[in-house]
Motif scaffolding. Structure first.
Motif, mmCIF file in Angstrom:
data_model
loop_
_atom_site.group_PDB
_atom_site.id
_atom_site.type_symbol
_atom_site.label_atom_id
_atom_site.label_comp_id
_atom_site.label_asym_id
_atom_site.label_seq_id
_atom_site.Cartn_x
_atom_site.Cartn_y
_atom_site.Cartn_z
ATOM 1 N N LYS A 179 0.840 -1.200 0.000
ATOM 2 C CA LYS A 179 0.000 0.000 0.000
ATOM 3 C C LYS A 179 0.876 1.251 0.000
ATOM 4 O O LYS A 179 0.643 2.208 -0.736
ATOM 5 N N LEU A 180 1.874 1.213 0.868
ATOM 6 C CA LEU A 180 2.757 2.387 0.986
ATOM 7 C C LEU A 180 3.507 2.630 -0.327
ATOM 8 O O LEU A 180 3.716 3.776 -0.726
ATOM 9 N N LEU A 181 3.888 1.545 -0.976
ATOM 10 C CA LEU A 181 4.734 1.688 -2.162
ATOM 11 C C LEU A 181 3.979 2.259 -3.369
ATOM 12 O O LEU A 181 4.599 2.777 -4.290
ATOM 13 N N VAL A 182 2.656 2.152 -3.373
ATOM 14 C CA VAL A 182 1.923 2.765 -4.483
ATOM 15 C C VAL A 182 1.577 4.226 -4.178
ATOM 16 O O VAL A 182 1.058 4.936 -5.025
ATOM 17 N N PHE A 211 9.787 -7.185 -3.933
ATOM 18 C CA PHE A 211 11.038 -6.951 -4.673
ATOM 19 C C PHE A 211 10.798 -6.211 -5.995
ATOM 20 O O PHE A 211 11.483 -5.233 -6.303
ATOM 21 N N VAL A 212 9.770 -6.660 -6.742
ATOM 22 C CA VAL A 212 9.518 -6.052 -8.048
ATOM 23 C C VAL A 212 9.207 -4.559 -7.890
ATOM 24 O O VAL A 212 9.723 -3.719 -8.645
ATOM 25 N N ASP A 213 8.409 -4.239 -6.876
ATOM 26 C CA ASP A 213 8.062 -2.831 -6.663
ATOM 27 C C ASP A 213 9.316 -1.999 -6.372
ATOM 28 O O ASP A 213 9.451 -0.871 -6.832
ATOM 29 N N ILE A 214 10.216 -2.585 -5.609
ATOM 30 C CA ILE A 214 11.411 -1.830 -5.229
ATOM 31 C C ILE A 214 12.338 -1.648 -6.433
ATOM 32 O O ILE A 214 12.914 -0.591 -6.625
ATOM 33 N N VAL A 215 12.431 -2.708 -7.264
ATOM 34 C CA VAL A 215 13.288 -2.590 -8.449
ATOM 35 C C VAL A 215 12.829 -1.408 -9.309
ATOM 36 O O VAL A 215 13.642 -0.690 -9.890
ATOM 37 N N ASN A 216 11.517 -1.198 -9.355
ATOM 38 C CA ASN A 216 11.020 -0.065 -10.138
ATOM 39 C C ASN A 216 11.453 1.276 -9.563
ATOM 40 O O ASN A 216 11.467 2.283 -10.264
ATOM 41 N N LEU A 217 11.782 1.279 -8.281
ATOM 42 C CA LEU A 217 12.133 2.547 -7.641
ATOM 43 C C LEU A 217 13.558 2.998 -7.951
ATOM 44 O O LEU A 217 13.923 4.128 -7.663
#
Lengths: 816, 437
Positions: free
Chosen positions: A19-22, A49-55
Motif C-alpha cells: 500500500k505504501l509503495l503505491v 522486490f519487483v516494486d522496489i526494483v522499479n524505484l
C-alpha cells in the motif's frame, strides 16, 4: 525505531508495504525505511522486490539509495529475484550520479549468478575507465566477486584470465591512491604468483606506499615481500658470513634497500593493521640487525589498544624468538595488571620467563612473589610455572625461589599449595643432595617445613600430601629424626587417607623400613628369585587367584607412573632402571632398640590396615610388599628408587613459521588458502626489468630526487592526475610564514617572538623543498644576528604567551 | 572475500544490525557466538578468534553490544579489529555519541548506508571525511532534510574529481565564516609504583587533537618545543612523514573539523604526582584496621582523585578444585576521613574513595576498619595472609606547564593571515596508576 519494527510485525507486513509503495514519495520513503530496517535485522521480504526494483529510477535520490541496500541484500540471497533485476540495473550503469553507478556495480557483483556474468563484465569494463575514483574503485572490488562467482560455479576459464589481467593492467596506470589501493588488493587476491608484473610497478609501489589506504598497504606489502624474496638474496646470510662495518650498502641491493626504507617510514602510520603488517614484512625481508626499529611502535600499540593486546603479545613472543634481546629493556611492560585476562596473563608470564636475564631476575622474582596472592587461581598456576622456568634459566637463583616458595606452603589456598609443592619438589630434586651436608642449613629448614605439613591437622589436597610424602621418602637421610613420628602420624590417620595417599604412604613406610627393619637390613640372598622375578611374581599372584587383574593393574600403575616421569607432578616414584646406587645399608638399625621394636609394631599395624583395606589397589600393593619381604626384599628396591630430577623441555615458545598477520598464525594451524612466502633467491636477478620511471617524471616536473620518498604527498600533486587536468592545483608558489599578529597584539615585538623560536629553524630548513620547507625562510631572513637569549626569560615569555593563548582560547569556547 | 559478515549484537543475544556480504551468514554467526559464550560463561576468557568449520568469528565488546565479524579463511586479523575501532570512531565523530542500542534504533538508516559504503568485498571507505561527503551529517549540512532522514549530496568532490583525490581526508571548497584552529594536548600518565614509593615503570601516552576550522586548502606547520622526548609516534595520514623524520615538525593539510594529528608515547621515569601510603593492622580476630595517607607530590594540583582498594583477591578465598568460595566475607567497612566520600561495593568487594580536590599542601588521612566474618572455621585463618592493601588510583592533575610535550607554535600558509592560532590547551590525566605496596 528498529525495535518498533522488530516488535510490531504488522509494520512490515506485505500488504501494508505494498500500500505504501503505491503512494507518493514520502510513503515510499516510509516503506523503504522499514524494509532497510528488515535488512538490518537480517529479515527477508522478497514479496515487494519487483516494486522496489522499479524505484531505482526514481528521481528522489534518497529513495534510490535505500532501494539499493534492499536490492543488494535480496539478490545475494535469491537467484530468482536477481534475474528480474538485471535489466533494470543495466540502465543504471549510465546514471549521472556516480554513487548510483557504483552501487549498481555492487548489486551486480552481489548476485551469485552465472547469467549475470556478461552484464557484470561489461559493467566492470566501463567502470574501470569511469571518471569517478569511487566507481573505479568499486569496479576493481567487483572484479574479486566476478572471479568468485565464476569459481564457485566451476565456470572459470582461460578467457576470464585475460579479462582479469587486462583490467588489472589498466588499473596499474591509475594515479589516484584511492583507486590504486583497491587495484593492488585485487591483484594480491587474484594473481598472487604473478611476480613478473611487479617489475614495472616496483618503484611506483614503493614510492606511493605511504599514500595508499590501509587495504592498499596490506596488499602491496604482501606483493612486494614475495617479489623481494624472489629477486634478491637473503640479507641474513650476508650478515652471518662476513660481519664488517659497512656491510649494508654494498650487500643489500639498492632496490631492496629502498623498500626497507619505505617500510620504516610506514611505522609512523596511525592504523594498527599497517604497523603489524610492517612488522611482519620487516621480519620477512629485512636484515635482523634492523629489526629493532619495530620495538617502539609495537609497544605503543600495546599500551594504546586494549582489544589488540592479546594479538600483539603473540607478535612480541614471535619477535623474541627471532631476537631475544629486542625487548630486554622493556620487561616492565609485561608485568601483570589487575585487568588482565587469563590468556593475557599467561602470555605475559611466558614472555617474562623468556626475557629473564641476570640484571632483572631479582626484580621479576620478587615481583611475582609479591602479587601471587592477589591473583586468581589460574594465574597463580601460571606464575608458579613461570617461576619454575626462571629457576631453570637462572640456576643461581633457585635457592632464593625455593625459600620464598616454601613460605606459601601454609596458605589456606589449597590449589596454590599444590602448585607450589610441584615447584618445590622440582627445585629440591635438582639442587639438594640426598645426604645432608654441614653447610646447607636452608635445606634442613625446608624439610622441617615439609614435615610440618604432615603433622599439622589442616586440610590438604591429597595430591599435595602425596608430594610431601614422596619428597620425605626420597630424602629420608635428612629427616631421620622426624621419621618415627611421621610413621606414627601416618598410622594414626591412615584410615582417613585417600587411596593415592595410602599408596604413597605405603611406599614411604617401606623406605623407612630400610632404616630399621631387620628383614630389609639383612636381606636373605635368594638367587633364583632374583634371576626370575617375573615367574615368582606370577606364581605368587596366581596363588591369589587374581592373576589377570593384578597384571593389568601393575601395568596401569607403571604406565601412569611413566607419564608422571615426563611431567613434574608429585606422584609416586617410577619403576625405571636405577638412577643411583643405593647407599650400602649397615646391618643395624639407626634407632635405639626400644624405638625399633615400636616402629616395627607400627609398621605391622599399618600393614594390617592395608590387608583389610576396602580398596584393591592398596591390598595389592601390600601383598606385593609382603611377598617381597619374604623373598628378602628384592622387589622392595623397586619401590625405593630415586627418580631423576625433571629437565625443562625446550618448549618455552615455539615458532610456527607462519606469517604473523595471518589468521593461520593466530589459530596455530595452516588454513587452506594460507599463502606461504617463497624461499629466498640464491642470487640477485640482474635482468634490469625494474624501470625507475618515477624518478624521471619527478625530475622533469619538480626537480625532486628519489630521496624524498613517499608520503610527501604535496610534492606529487601534479602527477596523479591524467583525467582532469583543469582541476589540478599546483603548489608551486612558496608558502610564506604567517605573521604572528596575535603576539603583536599582546605587546611583544615580532623579533622577540622569532628569537624564541630557536636557531634550529634556519639551519634545518632545506633549500630545495618547496612547500613547507620554505615556510621558515622569511623567518630567517627577518631574523637579526642570533642573540644569545637567556633561556629562563624565554620560557617566562612563552608561558605568558601561553596563558594569553589559553585565555583567548577559553573565551572562544565560551562564545561558541 | 575478506569479511563475510559484520554484525552488531545485543547483550541479550539478539541481532541488532547486520551487513552480510555472503548470503545469510548473520543469524548463524550470532547463534554460534552465543553458544560459545554460554559454554565459557565468562566473556573475558573467550578467545578473540572463535573457530568454526566454515569461518572464524572475531569479536569485541562495545558498550554492552558485541561487534562480530565472520572471516572466511585467511584474513588479516588486526585489520578486522581495526575496522571495529574505525567504525566506532566514525560513529562517535558523526553522532557525537558512542554507539549504543538507542543510537542504533534511532539512526539505523544512516548506519546501514555507512556500512554499505564501508564494506564491499573488502574494506572500502574508512575515511570519515569521505563518508561525510557521501552522507553529510545533520550538523554539516544546512539544507532541509527529512525527519529521521539523511542527506544525499549529488556531487562529492574528492571522490568525483581526480585532482583532489590525493588528499582524500579533506573535502574541497570548505568554507568557514571565521578561520581558526584549536589545539588540545591530552596526556595520560601510566605508572606502577613499588612498595617504597618508587616508580618502577611509567610512561606517558599523548594525543595532539586539532579542531581545524579553516577555509580552502590550508597548509599548516606545527612546531613542538621538545620533540626529542618522544619515543614513538604515529600520525594522521595527512602528516608528511618525511618532514617529521628530517626536521621533527608536523606539516600537513588538515582535514576539516576535529581530528587527532599525532599520538605519541614518552618513556622514562617521571615523578609520580601522587603519593599514597597504606598501612594495615589486625586489631581483633575479625577486624582489620587500615589507614591511607594521600598527598600530592611536589607542586602538582590534583583533582578527582579516586582510590580503589580491591578486597577480592584470592587470599580471602578458599580455593579447592573446581570452586572458589569465600572463607571470609567482609560485612562492614567503617571509614573516617577529613574530606572526600567513600563507599564499599558489596558485589565486587571494592572499597572506593573519592576526593574532588586534594589540598595542595597537606595530606588526606583516611582510616577505616574492616569487619570480617569467618564462614568456615576448619580452615586456616586467611587474614594472616592479607599482605596489605593494594590501591589503584586514578586522578586528574594539572601543574604549571604540565604536559611533557609542548607545542611551540603553529604556522599557516600565507593566505590565512596571522590570527588563527588560538593557543593550546593542555590536559593531563592519569591512566593506570597501580600501587604495588
Amino acid at each position: 525505531m528498529l525495535d518498533k519494527l522488530r516488535l510490531e510485525e504488522e509494520l512490515t507486513s506485505v500488504e501494508v508495504l505494498k500500500k505504501l509503495l503505491v503512494g507518493d514519495d514520502s510513503h515510499k520513503m516510509t516503506a523503504l525505511k522499514r524494509l532497510v530496517g528488515c535488512v538490518a535485522m537480517g529479515k527477508y521480504v522478497e514479496e515487494v522486490f519487483v516494486d522496489i526494483v522499479n524505484l531505482v529510477s526514481s528521481p528522489v535520490q534518497q529513495i534510490r539509495r535505500l532501494s539499493h541496500i534492499y536490492i543488494q541484500y535480496h539478490v545475494s540471497l535469491n537467484e530468482e529475484v536477481a534475474i528480474m533485476a538485471i535489466s533494470s540495473l543495466q540502465s543504471q550503469l549510465l546514471d549521472r550520479d556516480h554513487v548510483v553507478r557504483a552501487n549498481t556495480i555492487k548489486i551486480l557483483a552481489s548476485m551469485n549468478l552465472l547469467s549475470s556474468i556478461p552484464t557484470l563484465q561489461e559493467a566492470i569494463q566501463t567502470g574501470v575507465s569511469d571518471s569517478s575514483p569511487l566507481v573505479r574503485r568499486t569496479s576493481y572490488a567487483a572484479l574479486l566477486s566476478y572471479v568468485d562467482i565464476l569459481e564457485s560455479n566451476d565456470a572459470y576459464e582461460d578467457q576470464h584470465d585475460d579479462f582479469v589481467l587486462t583490467t588489472l593492467e589498466r588499473g596499474f596506470k591509475d594515479r589516484i591512491p584511492f583507486v590504486l589501493s583497491m587495484v593492488y588488493s585485487c591483484w594480491n587476491a587474484l594473481l598472487p604468483d604473478s611476480h613478473h608484473l611487479v617489475h614495472d610497478q616496483y618503484f611506483k609501489m614503493v614510492k606511493y606506499l605511504a599514500d595508499l589506504d590501509e587495504t592498499g598497504i596490506l596488499a602491496t606489502l604482501d606483493i612486494l615481500n614475495r617479489y623481494v624474496r624472489i629477486e634478491f638474496t637473503d640479507p641474513q646470510l650476508v650478515d652471518a658470513d662476513d660481519v664488517t662495518e659497512d656491510i649494508d650498502f654494498d650487500i643489500i641491493h639498492a632496490d631492496h634497500r629502498k623498500y626497507i626504507d619505505a617500510l620504516k617510514i610506514l611505522l609512523l602510520h596511525s592504523a594498527p593493521c599497517v604497523i603489524t603488517k610492517v612488522v611482519e614484512a620487516m621480519v620477512s625481508i629485512a636484515p635482523r640487525s634492523e629489526l629493532h626499529v619495530v620495538v617502539d611502535p609495537i609497544l605503543r600499540l600495546l599500551r594504546h589498544s586494549k582489544s589488540l593486546r592479546p594479538l600483539l603479545l603473540k607478535f612480541i613472543e614471535q619477535l623474541m624468538l627471532i631476537d631475544p634481546s629486542l625487548f630486554e629493556h622493556h620487561f616492565k611492560l609485561f608485568l601483570l595488571q589487575p585487568m588482565d585476562t587469563h590468556e593475557i596473563a599467561r602470555t605475559k608470564l611466558r614472555l617474562l620467563a623468556a626475557i629473564i636475564s641476570e640484571e632483572n631476575v631479582h626484580f621479576v622474582v620478587s615481583y611475582l612473589f609479591d602479587i601471587i596472592l592477589r591473583c586468581s587461581f589460574h594465574v597463580q598456576k601460571e606464575i608458579v610455572d613461570c617461576l619454575g622456568k626462571i629457576s631453570f634459566v637462572q640456576g643461581g637463583f633457585s635457592q632464593f625461589i625455593l625459600l620464598e616458595a616454601i613460605k606459601f606452603l601454609r596458605s589456606h589456598n589449597l590449589l596454590l599449595v599444590n602448585e607450589v609443592l610441584v615447584l618445590v619438589k622440582n627445585l629440591v630434586k635438582r639442587h639438594i643432595s640426598v645426604q645432608p651436608t654441614v653447610e646447607d642449613l636452608d635445606a634442613n629448614a625446608i624439610f622441617s617445613k615439609l614435615v610440618a605439613i604432615v603433622f599439622s591437622d589442616t586440610v590438604l589436597l591429597p595430591e599435595s600430601l602425596v608430594a610431601v610424602l614422596y619428597l620425605c621418602g626420597e630424602y629420608l637421610p635428612r629427616i631421620l629424626h622426624f621419621a618415627p613420628d611421621m610413621l606414627r602420624v601416618i598410622a594414626l590417620n591412615f584410615k582417613t587417607y585417600e587411596v593415592s595417599v595410602k599408596l604413597e604412604a605405603l611406599s614411604f613406610v617401606v623406605k623407612c623400613m630400610k632404616l630399621f627393619d631387620p628383614r630389609l637390613l639383612n636381606p636373605k640372598k635368594v638367587e633364583e628369585v632374583v634371576e626370575e622375578p617375573e615367574e615368582t611374581l606370577d606364581d605368587f599372584l596366581a596363588s591369589e587367584g587374581e592373576e589377570e587383574e593384578e597384571k593389568e593393574e601393575e601395568e596401569e600403575e607403571k604406565e601412569s607412573e611413566e607419564l608422571v616421569a615426563e611431567e613434574p607432578v608429585p606422584e609416586k616414584p617410577v619403576f625405571e632402571e636405577p638412577a643411583t646406587e643405593e647407599p650400602v645399608i649397615e646391618a643395624k638399625s639407626v634407632y635405639p632398640d626400644e624405638l625399633n621394636t615400636k616402629l616395627i609394631q607400627i609398621v605391622d599395624y599399618i600393614f594390617r590396615m592395608c590387608h583389610f583395606d576396602g580398596n584393591p589397589e592398596v591390598r595389592d600393593k601390600y601383598r606385593l610388599i609382603e611377598k617381597s619381604l619374604e623373598f628378602g626384599g628384592s622387589f622392595i628396591e623397586a619401590l625405593c628408587l630415586n627418580m631423576p630430577a625433571p629437565v625443562l623441555q625446550e618448549d618455552l615458545m615455539i615458532s610456527s613459521g607462519l606469517l604473523m598477520c595471518s589468521m593461520s598464525f593466530h589459530l596455530g594451524r595452516r588454513l587452506e588458502d594460507y599463502y606461504d612466502l617463497p624461499i629466498w633467491s640464491t642470487e640477485v636477478n640482474k635482468h634490469g626489468l625494474r624501470v625507475d620511471d618515477t624518478e624521471v617524471v619527478m625530475k622533469e616536473d619538480q626537480g625532486f630526487t628519489m630521496d624524498d620518498l613517499s608520503s610527501g604527498y604535496d610534492d606529487e600533486y601534479d602527477q596523479y592526475d591524467d583525467y582532469d587536468e583543469s582541476e589540478v592545483e599546483t603548489d608551486e608558489k612558496p608558502i610564506k610564514l604567517v605573521e604572528p599578529k596575535i603576539e603583536l597584539e599582546k605587546g611583544a615585538s615580532l623579533d622577540d617572538w622569532l628569537n624564541s623560536d630557536e636557531e634550529e629553524e634556519g639551519e634545518t630548513a632545506p633549500a630545495g623543498a618547496i612547500s613547507l620547507g620554505s615556510i621558515s625562510l622569511p623567518v630567517t631572513l627577518q631574523q637579526p644576528t642570533p642573540l644569545s637569549p637567556v633561556e629562563v626569560e624565554e620560557e617566562d615569555k612563552e608561558d605568558e604567551l601561553e596563558d594569553a593563548y589559553e585565555s583567548y582560547y577559553d573565551s572562544e569556547e565560551e562564545l561558541e | 572475500m575478506i569479511i563475510g559478515a559484520f554484525v552488531i549484537a545485543k547483550s541479550n543475544g539478539d541481532l541488532m544490525l547486520q551487513k552480510s556480504l555472503t548470503p545469510d551468514l548473520s543469524n548463524e554467526i550470532v547463534s554460534l557466538f552465543w553458544r560459545k559464550l554460554a559454554e565459557s560463561n565468562n566473556y573475558e576468557e573467550l578467545p578473540l578468534i572463535l573457530e568454526f568449520n566454515q569461518f572464524q568469528i572475531i569479536h569485541i565488546p562495545v558498550n554492552s553490544l558485541y561487534f562480530l565479524v565472520a572471516a572466511q579463511n585467511e584474513t588479516d586479523v588486526v585489520s578486522c579489529i581495526s575496522f571495529f575501532e574505525m567504525f566506532n570512531e566514525i560513529v562517535k565523530s558523526r553522532f557525537s555519541h558512542t554507539l549504543t542500542q538507542e543510537l542504533i534504533n534511532k539512526e539505523y538508516i544512516t548506519l546501514m548506508l555507512l556500512l554499505d559504503e564501508m564494506l564491499f568485498g573488502d574494506i572500502m571507505i574508512t575515511d570519515s571525511n569521505q563518508l561525510l561527503e557521501l552522507y553529510p551529517s545533520k550538523e554539516s549540512s544546512a539544507s532541509t532534510r527529512e525527519p529521521e532522514g539523511f542527506e544525499v549530496q549529488t556531487r562529492c568532490p574528492s571522490l568525483v574529481s581526480n585532482s583532489s583525490a590525493h588528499i582524500p581526508w579533506r573535502r574541497q571548497n570548505v568554507s568557514h565564516d571565521k578561520n581558526k584552529a584549536l589545539v588540545d594536548v591530552v596526556e595520560r600518565y601510566d605508572a606502577v609504583i613499588d612498595s617504597h614509593g618508587i616508580v618502577t615503570f611509567s610512561s606517558v601516552n599523548g594525543n595532539i587533537a586539532i579542531n581545524s576550522l579553516l577555509s580552502g586548502q590550508p597548509d599548516v606547520l606545527l612546531r613542538l618545543k621538545n620533540p626529542s622526548c618522544i619515543s614513538s609516534a604515529s600520525f594522521h595520514p595527512s602528516v608528511r612523514y618525511i618532514k617529521w623524520q628530517s626536521q621533527r615538525v608536523l606539516s600537513f593539510v588538515p582535514p576539516d573539523g576535529k581530528f587527532s594529528v599525532m599520538r605519541y608515547q614518552i618513556n622514562g621515569n617521571t615523578q609520580c604526582p601522587i603519593s599514597i601510603k597504606p598501612k594495615t593492622q589486625r586489631i581483633a580476630d575479625d577486624k582489620i584496621e587500615f589507614s591511607l595517607s594521600v598527598s600530592p607530590n611536589g607542586d602538582f594540583s590534583l583533582q578527582d582523585v579516586f582510590v580503589k582498594i580491591p578486597f577480592n583477591h584470592s587470599s580471602l578465598y578458599l580455593t579447592t578444585v573446581g570452586n572458589e568460595e569465600p572463607v571470609h566475607r567482609i560485612i562492614n567497612v567503617d571509614v573516617s576521613s577529613d574530606i572526600g566520600s567513600s563507599s564499599y561495593n558489596q558485589r565486587t568487594h571494592d572499597f572506593e574513595f573519592s576526593i574532588a580536590k586534594l589540598p595542595s599542601n597537606g595530606n588526606v588521612q583516611i582510616t577505616g576498619t574492616i569487619t570480617f566474618i569467618q564462614l568456615d572455621e576448619k580452615y586456616r585463618d586467611p587474614l594472616d595472609e592479607l599482605d596489605g592493601i593494594h590501591p589503584a588510583v586514578t586522578f586528574l592533575f594539572t601543574k604549571e606547564g604540565d604536559s611533557v610535550l609542548k607545542v611551540n607554535k603553529m604556522e599557516f600558509s600565507d593566505e590565512y593571515g596571522g590570527n588563527l592560532f588560538k593557543g593550546v590547551k593542555y590536559k593531563t590525566l592519569s591512566g593506570q596508576v597501580e600501587m604495588q605496596l
